[in-house]
Every structure is written in structure tokens, then in C-alpha cells.
Design an enzyme around this catalytic site. Structure first.
Site, PDB file in Angstrom:
ATOM      1  N   ASP A 174      28.012   1.811  23.627  1.00 49.28           N
ATOM      2  CA  ASP A 174      28.498   2.070  24.995  1.00 49.28           C
ATOM      3  C   ASP A 174      27.314   2.456  25.886  1.00 49.28           C
ATOM      4  OD1 ASP A 174      28.235   4.374  23.516  1.00 49.28           O
ATOM      5  OD2 ASP A 174      30.271   5.084  23.856  1.00 49.28           O
ATOM      6  N   CYS A 200      26.395  12.210  26.772  1.00 48.32           N
ATOM      7  CA  CYS A 200      27.248  11.867  25.626  1.00 48.32           C
ATOM      8  C   CYS A 200      26.483  10.969  24.663  1.00 48.32           C
ATOM      9  CB  CYS A 200      28.532  11.205  26.102  1.00 48.32           C
ATOM     10  SG  CYS A 200      29.877  11.344  24.904  1.00 48.32           S
ATOM     11  N   HIS A 230      24.862   8.075  25.117  1.00 44.85           N
ATOM     12  CA  HIS A 230      24.916   6.612  25.178  1.00 44.85           C
ATOM     13  C   HIS A 230      23.514   6.003  25.308  1.00 44.85           C
ATOM     14  CE1 HIS A 230      29.419   6.776  26.600  1.00 44.85           C
ATOM     15  NE2 HIS A 230      29.159   7.573  25.581  1.00 44.85           N
ATOM     16  N   GLU A 248      33.336   6.312  29.103  1.00 43.76           N
ATOM     17  CA  GLU A 248      33.826   7.627  29.560  1.00 43.76           C
ATOM     18  C   GLU A 248      35.018   7.474  30.503  1.00 43.76           C
ATOM     19  OE1 GLU A 248      32.921  10.357  28.323  1.00 43.76           O
ATOM     20  OE2 GLU A 248      30.994   9.914  27.380  1.00 43.76           O
ATOM     21  N   HIS A 279      28.579   7.299  16.962  1.00 43.37           N
ATOM     22  CA  HIS A 279      28.512   8.263  18.064  1.00 43.37           C
ATOM     23  C   HIS A 279      27.637   9.421  17.631  1.00 43.37           C
ATOM     24  CE1 HIS A 279      29.330  10.631  21.504  1.00 43.37           C
ATOM     25  NE2 HIS A 279      30.080   9.667  22.009  1.00 43.37           N
ATOM     26  N   HIS A 326      28.644  16.455  26.368  1.00 39.18           N
ATOM     27  CA  HIS A 326      29.112  16.730  27.738  1.00 39.18           C
ATOM     28  C   HIS A 326      28.526  18.038  28.283  1.00 39.18           C
ATOM     29  CE1 HIS A 326      32.860  13.876  27.465  1.00 39.18           C
ATOM     30  NE2 HIS A 326      31.784  13.359  26.899  1.00 39.18           N
TER      31      HIS A 326
END
Ligand SMILES: CC(=O)N[C@@H](CCC[C@H](N)C(=O)O)C(=O)O
Length: 370
Positions: free
Chosen positions: A67, A92, A94, A126, A152, A345
Site C-alpha cells: 500500500d 503506518c 507504507h 487508510e 504490515h 499512527h
């Protein structure tokens, strides 16, 4: 500094929100075009990119998803390579996800595997979600993978940790936007108004009873309000207010129950505060449900890997539209340890860049043995 770290820092400086990843797409494309092209085919989709690497035999196609969007957060890491986009941050991970994908892609060009690979640089994870649309495209149908995986970053785990499990990994999600519309007026004459600050504050508190009083305690759910806005100035009673949040559940049934309760509560608030309450459930993501066998095979591979530590984790209440990619195609997602004292976050999140090389090598080894 190695080249992948440079790429990560370049990408870190240009975070963009969902479907606005123009500079990110241009950066990725420039890199992809700089590679030897014999094995490569690529097509752009909105602000994302599909890249196919032709395999030596090409019986199967393996999909890999990264992502690419950032978050509306003002970065506070203080790093020299901090975000150049005010109020935007790759908080996050990415930037890591993209860099790792580019690293694996580059290795495959130099050292191809038998299978074709399809890399999906996907926008808007997101919000409002890009995965569901991306897999409905002609490009996806043409280069359709037989299995898909992705990762992730996980700030809470040390470098070298790979955490995953077969079955449910991430929750169902639904965004939540609620507007309160009443009657404003002078701060000294509350009896002539319908105060939307009071209405929304009471509503936020009432929402807390859904998980504590309506959801079966043996189940798990989250209702979080992350933003509340309303009013204009300290001595005017607010005519409008808005709350914004997200719902997380481990089942569709709980999601429906929570949505029903919110709608019922909204009707109650309309009567109590003599106002209008408008609900928008925004974008929702299906759960990430790792396919049993491919996940077990991957976990067995990680266990054998000399550099990696496998951790069979519990499911988390995070959401991921990657869930759509493995709804009808076998696949899995895993957490990659990046050892940051600040979590996802957070404006100070600081993943350890050594995780990039670790992940590229791990995935490379996995693909060569798969
Ligand atoms: C991994 C991660 O942090 N994903 C996000 C996905 C958000 C989806 C949507 N905007 C929502 O808030 O419901 C997450 O917050 O879990």
C-alpha cells in the site's frame, strides 16, 4: 546508506493521502522504468501501479501487495528526512511497504523465479480503500494471481520477527461520520437553542455503552471516535457538530449489531436534543482472513529460516483492505517487526530501517523455495 534506505527516506518525505499519491506514483514509476525491462510489464491504475515480472516457466502467478498512501498526521520525529508535506506523514509504514516491494522486484529481475509475480502498489489503504476496486480491474483479471501475500510493519516486535496466524488476522472495519444539526444562538440564552456541542458530547459517551453493554463479552469490538468538531466561537451555542470514528469487529454480525445500535441511539438523540442526526458509515473493509494452508506453509518456512523468529500472534483490531484481495484467492498477510517505541499512527513512529533488508531477503528466500 544503502539504496533501499535512500528510497525509503525519499518516499518518507512525500506522503500523500488516498488517491492523491501522484508524486509517490511518479517516484515508483521512475524507479521501475530504470530497471532492465525484458521481464517487466507494468500498467498504472488511478494512483497505483501493477507490475508483472515474467517468470522462467510461468505456470503460476504470485501476487504481492504494497500500500502506498500516507496519513493526515503532522510528523514529529525530528529526522532530517521528515515529511516535506505539511500535516502528512507515513505513520503506518507504507514507505517501508513500498521500499520492500521495490527491493523484492529488483531481486527478481536479477534472479527470476519460475512463477510470474504481480506487484500491486495500491492506493488509499487508510481510506477510502483501493484494494476492492483494484482487483476488479481488467489488468488484475489479465494477470490474475493464484495466491497473494503482503506484510504490515509492527512497531511492537523486534527486528527479525515475523508474526502471523492462519485464519482471522485483522478485523472488519467501518468508518463512522455523524453530523448533528440543531439551532444555534447566544451563549446566554441556552433555552432558545438546541446545543449541538452538548448533543454530540453526550452521544460520544453513549457510544461507549455499545461495546460494554450490547456486545457479548466473549466477542471483541471497538468503537473509537477520533475527531470531534463543532461550533464557531466560545460565546455562541453551536448549531452544528460532527464526530468521526471507526468501528472494528471480529464478525459481520457484531458489525451489524453496532450499526443498528448507533442508528437507534441517533433517533433517541434527535428526540432528546430536538435536532437532526445524520449518519454516514463511510468506507468499510472486510476482515483479513489468512488462508489456512498457504499461511501454515509460510510459517513453516519462517520457522526454518536462520535469520527469522516466528511468532504466532493473536488477531488484531486493525483493519486492512488487503482482506478483499484474499477473500476469493488464497493468501496471507504477516506482521514484520520494526521495533519502534512509538506505535502505528503516532507522529513519532520510528521504524528501524534494518527491517527493510531483512524483509527483502526473507521474501526473496520464500519466493525461491515456494
Ligand atoms: C493497518 C491500519 O492501521 N489500517 C487502518 C485502516 C483504516 C480503515 C478506515 N479508514 C477506518 O478507520 O475504518 C486502521 O485504522 O486500522
Amino acid at each position: 546508506m544503502n539504496n533501499l534506505v535512500k528510497i525509503r527516506r525519499d518516499l518518507h518525505q512525500i506522503p500523500e493521502l488516498g488517491f492523491k499519491e501522484f508524486k509517490t506514483q511518479a517516484y515508483l514509476l521512475e524507479y521501475i522504468k530504470s530497471l532492465p525491462q525484458e521481464r517487466l510489464q507494468w500498467e498504472i491504475w488511478k494512483t497505483g501501479i501493477f507490475v508483472r515480472v515474467k517468470g522462467l516457466k510461468g505456470v503460476r502467478t504470485i501476487g504481492y501487495r504494497a500500500d502506498i498512501d500516507g496519513l493526515p498526521i503532522k510528523e514529529e520525529t525530528g529526522f532530517p528526512y521528515s515529511s516535506l508535506h505539511e500535516g502528512r506523514m507515513h505513520a503506518c509504514g507504507h514507505d517501508f511497504h513500498m521500499t520492500i516491494a521495490l527491493g523484492v522486484l529488483t531481486n527478481l529481475i536479477n534472479d527470476p523465479i519460475d512463477d510470474h509475480m504481480l506487484f500491486m502498489f495500491q492506493p488509499a489503504e487508510e481510506g477510502p480503500g483501493g484494494a476492492e476496486e483494484m482487483i476488479k480491474t481488467e489488468t488484475f483479471a489479465k494477470w490474475k494471481p493464484d495466491m497473494i501475500f503482503g506484510l504490515h510493519i509492527a512497531p511492537e516486535y523486534p527486528i527479525g520477527t515475523v508474526a502471523t496466524k492462519p485464519g482471522l488476522l485483522f478485523a472488519n472495519t467501518s468508518e463512522l461520520f455523524i453530523d448533528f444539526i440543531g439551532k444555534g444562538g447566544h451563549a446566554a440564552y441556552p433555552h432558545l437553542t438546541n446545543d449541538m456541542v452538548v448533543a454530540s458530547c453526550q452521544f460520544v459517551n453513549q457510544l461507549q455503552t455499545i461495546v460494554s453493554r450490547n456486545i457479548n463479552p466473549m466477542d471483541a469490538a471497538v468503537v473509537t471516535i477520533g475527531k470531534i468538531t463543532g461550533g464557531t466561537v466560545q460565546n455562541i451555542i453551536a448549531e452544528n457538530s460532527r464526530i468521526e470514528g471507526t468501528i472494528r469487529t471480529l464478525s459481520e454480525e457484531s458489525m451489524n449489531l453496532i450499526r443498528d445500535r448507533i442508528q437507534q441511539m441517533a433517533k433517541g438523540a434527535e428526540i432528546t436534543f430536538n435536532c437532526q442526526v445524520k449518519i454516514d458509515f463511510g468506507a468499510s473493509y472486510t476482515q483479513v482472513y489468512n488462508t489456512e494452508q498457504v499461511t501454515k506453509d509460510f510459517m513453516a518456512f519462517v520457522e526454518r529460516h536462520s535469520e527469522a523468529t516466528l511468532f504466532e500472534c493473536k488477531e488484531a483490531m486493525t483493519g486492512e483492505d488487503f482482506g478483499y484481495m484474499i477473500k476469493d484467492i488464497p493468501g496471507f498477510m504477516f506482521w514484520l517487526g520494526v521495533n519502534s517505541p512509538y506505535g502505528l499512527h503516532h507522529s513519532k513512529m520510528n521504524p528501524d530501517e534494518r527491517a527493510i533488508e531483512f524483509a527483502v531477503n526473507l521474501i526473496n528466500d520464500y519466493l525461491h523455495q515456494a
